[in-house]
Scaffold this motif. Structure first.
Motif, short mmCIF file in Angstrom:
data_model
loop_
_atom_site.label_atom_id
_atom_site.label_comp_id
_atom_site.label_asym_id
_atom_site.label_seq_id
_atom_site.Cartn_x
_atom_site.Cartn_y
_atom_site.Cartn_z
N TYR A 1 -6.70 3.51 15.36
CA TYR A 1 -8.15 3.56 15.57
C TYR A 1 -8.77 2.19 15.82
O TYR A 1 -9.94 2.09 16.19
CB TYR A 1 -8.83 4.20 14.35
CG TYR A 1 -8.74 5.70 14.31
CD1 TYR A 1 -9.17 6.48 15.37
CD2 TYR A 1 -8.25 6.36 13.16
CE1 TYR A 1 -9.10 7.88 15.32
CE2 TYR A 1 -8.18 7.75 13.10
CZ TYR A 1 -8.61 8.50 14.19
OH TYR A 1 -8.54 9.86 14.14
N LEU A 2 -8.00 1.12 15.62
CA LEU A 2 -8.54 -0.23 15.82
C LEU A 2 -8.06 -0.90 17.10
O LEU A 2 -8.50 -2.00 17.42
CB LEU A 2 -8.17 -1.12 14.62
CG LEU A 2 -8.83 -0.75 13.29
CD1 LEU A 2 -8.33 -1.66 12.18
CD2 LEU A 2 -10.36 -0.80 13.40
N ILE A 3 -7.15 -0.24 17.84
CA ILE A 3 -6.60 -0.84 19.05
C ILE A 3 -7.32 -0.29 20.28
O ILE A 3 -7.30 0.91 20.53
CB ILE A 3 -5.09 -0.59 19.16
CG1 ILE A 3 -4.35 -1.29 18.01
CG2 ILE A 3 -4.56 -1.10 20.50
CD1 ILE A 3 -2.86 -1.01 17.99
N GLN B 1 -8.29 -2.45 26.79
CA GLN B 1 -8.35 -3.91 26.78
C GLN B 1 -6.94 -4.50 26.77
O GLN B 1 -6.66 -5.47 27.49
CB GLN B 1 -9.14 -4.40 25.58
CG GLN B 1 -9.23 -5.92 25.49
CD GLN B 1 -10.08 -6.36 24.31
OE1 GLN B 1 -11.08 -5.75 23.99
NE2 GLN B 1 -9.67 -7.45 23.66
N VAL B 2 -6.06 -3.93 25.97
CA VAL B 2 -4.68 -4.41 25.91
C VAL B 2 -4.04 -4.32 27.28
O VAL B 2 -3.36 -5.26 27.74
CB VAL B 2 -3.87 -3.60 24.87
CG1 VAL B 2 -2.39 -3.94 24.96
CG2 VAL B 2 -4.39 -3.86 23.46
N GLN C 1 -7.50 -8.13 17.87
CA GLN C 1 -8.37 -6.99 17.56
C GLN C 1 -8.29 -6.62 16.08
O GLN C 1 -9.30 -6.33 15.44
CB GLN C 1 -7.98 -5.79 18.43
CG GLN C 1 -8.27 -5.99 19.91
CD GLN C 1 -7.82 -4.81 20.76
OE1 GLN C 1 -7.92 -3.66 20.34
NE2 GLN C 1 -7.33 -5.09 21.96
N LEU C 2 -7.09 -6.64 15.52
CA LEU C 2 -6.93 -6.31 14.10
C LEU C 2 -7.62 -7.36 13.24
O LEU C 2 -8.27 -7.02 12.23
CB LEU C 2 -5.45 -6.20 13.74
CG LEU C 2 -4.68 -5.06 14.41
CD1 LEU C 2 -3.21 -5.09 13.98
CD2 LEU C 2 -5.28 -3.70 14.08
N SER C 3 -7.49 -8.62 13.63
CA SER C 3 -8.13 -9.69 12.86
C SER C 3 -9.65 -9.53 12.85
O SER C 3 -10.32 -9.84 11.85
CB SER C 3 -7.75 -11.05 13.45
OG SER C 3 -6.35 -11.27 13.34
N LEU D 1 0.73 2.59 24.10
CA LEU D 1 -0.24 1.60 24.55
C LEU D 1 -0.62 1.78 26.02
O LEU D 1 -1.78 1.90 26.36
CB LEU D 1 0.30 0.19 24.32
CG LEU D 1 0.58 -0.17 22.85
CD1 LEU D 1 1.27 -1.52 22.76
CD2 LEU D 1 -0.72 -0.17 22.04
N TRP D 2 0.36 1.75 26.90
CA TRP D 2 0.07 1.99 28.31
C TRP D 2 1.25 2.70 28.97
O TRP D 2 2.39 2.60 28.54
CB TRP D 2 -0.28 0.71 29.07
CG TRP D 2 0.83 -0.28 29.28
CD1 TRP D 2 1.77 -0.28 30.27
CD2 TRP D 2 1.10 -1.46 28.50
NE1 TRP D 2 2.60 -1.35 30.16
CE2 TRP D 2 2.21 -2.10 29.09
CE3 TRP D 2 0.49 -2.04 27.39
CZ2 TRP D 2 2.73 -3.29 28.59
CZ3 TRP D 2 1.02 -3.21 26.88
CH2 TRP D 2 2.12 -3.84 27.47
#
Length: 603
Positions: free
Chosen positions: A337-339, A343-344, A435-437, A560-561
């Motif tokens: 939920y945080l990624i 954007q990645v 992003q996690l930070s 991710l992709w």
């Protein structure tokens, strides 16, 4: 991602003449010209033998290397192939056998005809390497049980009792070599030894298997004096910078082959391929990870173009569930939920990937075919910090001074491991840690020196989180083996499935043996994956739906992709390249030529 194969150290050397830099006469435009490309599967090793069984051998698929057939890029059907050495084939309805008819005019580059005996010897050599259709264990799923030469151009291969849905595909992918060159590698009693290995039991069978596998190194190291090819080209010479191949006049479809020669350039990494493309040296390059700025420069080269198509591969971030706190599904969901996957992807693979719509274990294009409306019912895990916080609290994680910690209050640092040579993975991992930070989770990227080391340490369970390729279709069995196969503890022995403990025998994912599949109840994902290898198409579709839902809810990985097969072409010298989404796009330019593509540009 770099398209480099791991280099295997071998004592044997080829007797191919090594030379200096390719001379001007090699690049001069003759009648059909010189077609220049790279081999996306490996780097050139000038001392490697002309041997397709050698992982760095001077054999290039579709040019001087030929299979029975070439697999099409179908999203869900692994049995779709283009003819090659085999002109046609007929499989029994129950998959018990396949009759293969060879190209009637196929000949080797020394003028000798390609016969069923060549195929038989090639199969014998494949048994020394093991795996797929040529496993020595008679109980192995999809193992060939009998090879019968019907006539010089017809051969029948029978499948063992433990039948597999992948048998035909594995069989048609068999590489064919000339019996009059490679046949000497098989001892006179080879076929009787093979029969003993497959039909006997106890010590006799084990001794026979040992004799066959004991030939593996001899087969890998064999170096013919010169190339004898059934493909459209023959290796002329090779040096550290390039391999040069000339047209084979005996190729069965030689009239379709336009270039007089093919030059395969060597490379050491993505950057060198980029430079080749920017300078307009390559007529074609297969998928190569390219940042947007470099893509702009490539497009500026005269004649430069891009062709895109489906690639059944996805990049994921995989968890070692034997390590805390990743054994808790709420933690895995929180990270999802945080990624921001879009954007990645923009940062890591803007030209070669599309953000994963969700985690299903399957590339989105294939998933929509397999799952239908069920695909849209999967949780998309859109960025939602509130849901992430709720999941972390459900896992017992604590938050102090804006930082998330372990349930006991000890520090929590997310460590994401990637190989240093994979530029897109490194960029993606850095984006994720940032992003996690931003949401109070300490995170860092740890790189391994090279891919071989990375895979070894991953298999040993040394990493908390690592990047992992998934969705390797079109076979549904192969797709879900990436999530619920050996890496997650499920292994097939003697035709029977077993689950090994986390941290043993390559089980680095460490997931539980059973999982809650919601309306489907409690299931064994590994057992369901194994069934994909032999059940009916209708049952395959049902199982794929269950496994996709399990992957979506349990998140052994975060998808991710999904890769896009971005091919580079240059029309300055040649035209008639395959169009976007063509089923041949994942095959080499040599195969394109066999299919009647690639024409000389007219002045």
């Amino acid at each position: 991602m770099k398209r480099l194969a791991a280099i295997v150290a071998l004592a044997s050397t080829a007797t191919v003449t090594a030379c200096g830099t390719t001379g001007a006469s090699d690049t001069a435009q003759q009648g059909g010209g010189v077609y220049t490309t790279i081999d996306g599967s490996k780097q050139i090793n000038a001392s490697a033998p002309i041997n397709p069984f050698n992982p760095v051998g001077s054999v290039f698929a579709g040019y001087n290397g030929m299979a029975l057939a070439w697999q099409k890029n179908d999203p869900i059907d692994p049995d779709q192939f283009y003819p090659a050495i085999a002109s046609s084939w007929t499989a029994a309805p129950d998959r018990s056998s396949v009759v293969i008819h060879l190209q009637p005019n196929a000949r080797w580059s020394d003028g000798k005809p390609v016969t069923s005996e060549d195929v038989r010897v090639s199969i014998g050599l494949a048994y020394t390497q093991g795996g797929t259709a040529y496993a020595l264990d008679p109980k192995a799923a999809g193992a060939a049980a009998d090879i019968k030469v019907i006539d010089p151009k017809t051969i029948e291969i029978t499948q063992g009792a433990n039948r597999s849905a992948t048998f035909l595909g594995n069989l048609l992918s068999t590489v064919v070599v000339p019996a009059h060159v490679f046949g000497r590698l098989l001892p006179p009693d080879f076929w009787q030894t093979l029969k003993t290995a497959q039909q006997a039991s106890g010590a006799a069978a084990e001794q026979a298997k040992g004799k066959i596998t004991g030939l593996a190194e001899k087969v890998i190291g064999f170096g013919p004096e010169h190339d004898v090819s059934a493909g459209p080209f023959v290796l002329e010479r090779v040096n550290p910078g390039a391999a040069l191949l000339r047209k084979n006049p005996y190729f069965y479809a030689s009239r379709s082959i336009v270039p007089d020669k093919v030059k395969v350039l060597n490379y050491t990494g993505n950057e060198q391929i980029w430079n080749y493309l920017i300078s307009g040296q390559l007529d074609n390059a297969p998928f190569t990870s390219v940042p947007t700025a470099v893509m702009r420069r490539i497009r500026e080269a005269r004649g430069s173009g891009v062709v895109t198509g489906y690639s059944p591969v996805s990049t994921s971030m995989a968890f070692n569930q034997a390590r805390k706190p990743y054994d808790n599904v709420h933690v895995r969901r929180a990270i999802a939920y945080l990624i921001d996957r879009a954007q990645v992807t923009r940062i890591a693979s803007p030209e070669g990937g599309t953000p994963a719509a969700t985690t299903s274990g399957i590339h989105a294009k294939a998933a929509r075919v397999w799952l239908g409306s069920g695909f849209d019912a999967l949780d998309p895990y859109r960025v939602d910090p509130a849901k992430a916080a709720a999941e972390l609290k459900a896992a017992g994680m604590t938050r102090r001074d804006g930082k998330w910690a372990m349930p006991d209050g000890s520090p929590w640092t997310v460590r994401i491991h990637v190989p240093a040579s994979f530029s897109d993975w490194v960029a993606a991992a850095k984006s994720i840690t940032s992003q996690l930070s931003d949401h109070g989770i300490d995170a860092t990227v740890v790189t391994a020196a090279d891919y071989t080391l990375y895979l070894g340490e991953l298999a040993q369970g040394k990493y908390d989180i690592g990047f992992w390729l998934i969705g390797l279709g079109p076979s549904p069995y192969n797709i879900f083996q990436r999530l619920y196969g050996q890496a997650n503890g499920w292994q097939m022995f003697g035709g029977r499935l077993k689950h090994v403990a986390p941290g043993t025998e390559g089980n680095w994912m460490g997931g539980p043996e059973t999982a809650d599949a919601g309306p489907d109840g409690k299931v064994d994902p590994g057992e369901l994956t194994a069934k994909l290898n032999f059940v009916s198409p209708g049952e395959q579709k049902r199982i794929v739906g269950v496994l996709a839902r399990v992957a979506n809810q349990q998140l052994p990985v975060i998808q991710l992709w999904d890769y896009v097969n971005t091919q580079f072409v240059n029309t300055s010298r040649y035209t008639a390249f395959p169009p976007d989404d063509d089923e041949a796009l994942r095959l080499s330019s040599g195969v394109w030529m066999q299919l009647g593509m690639i024409k000389k540009r007219q002045a």
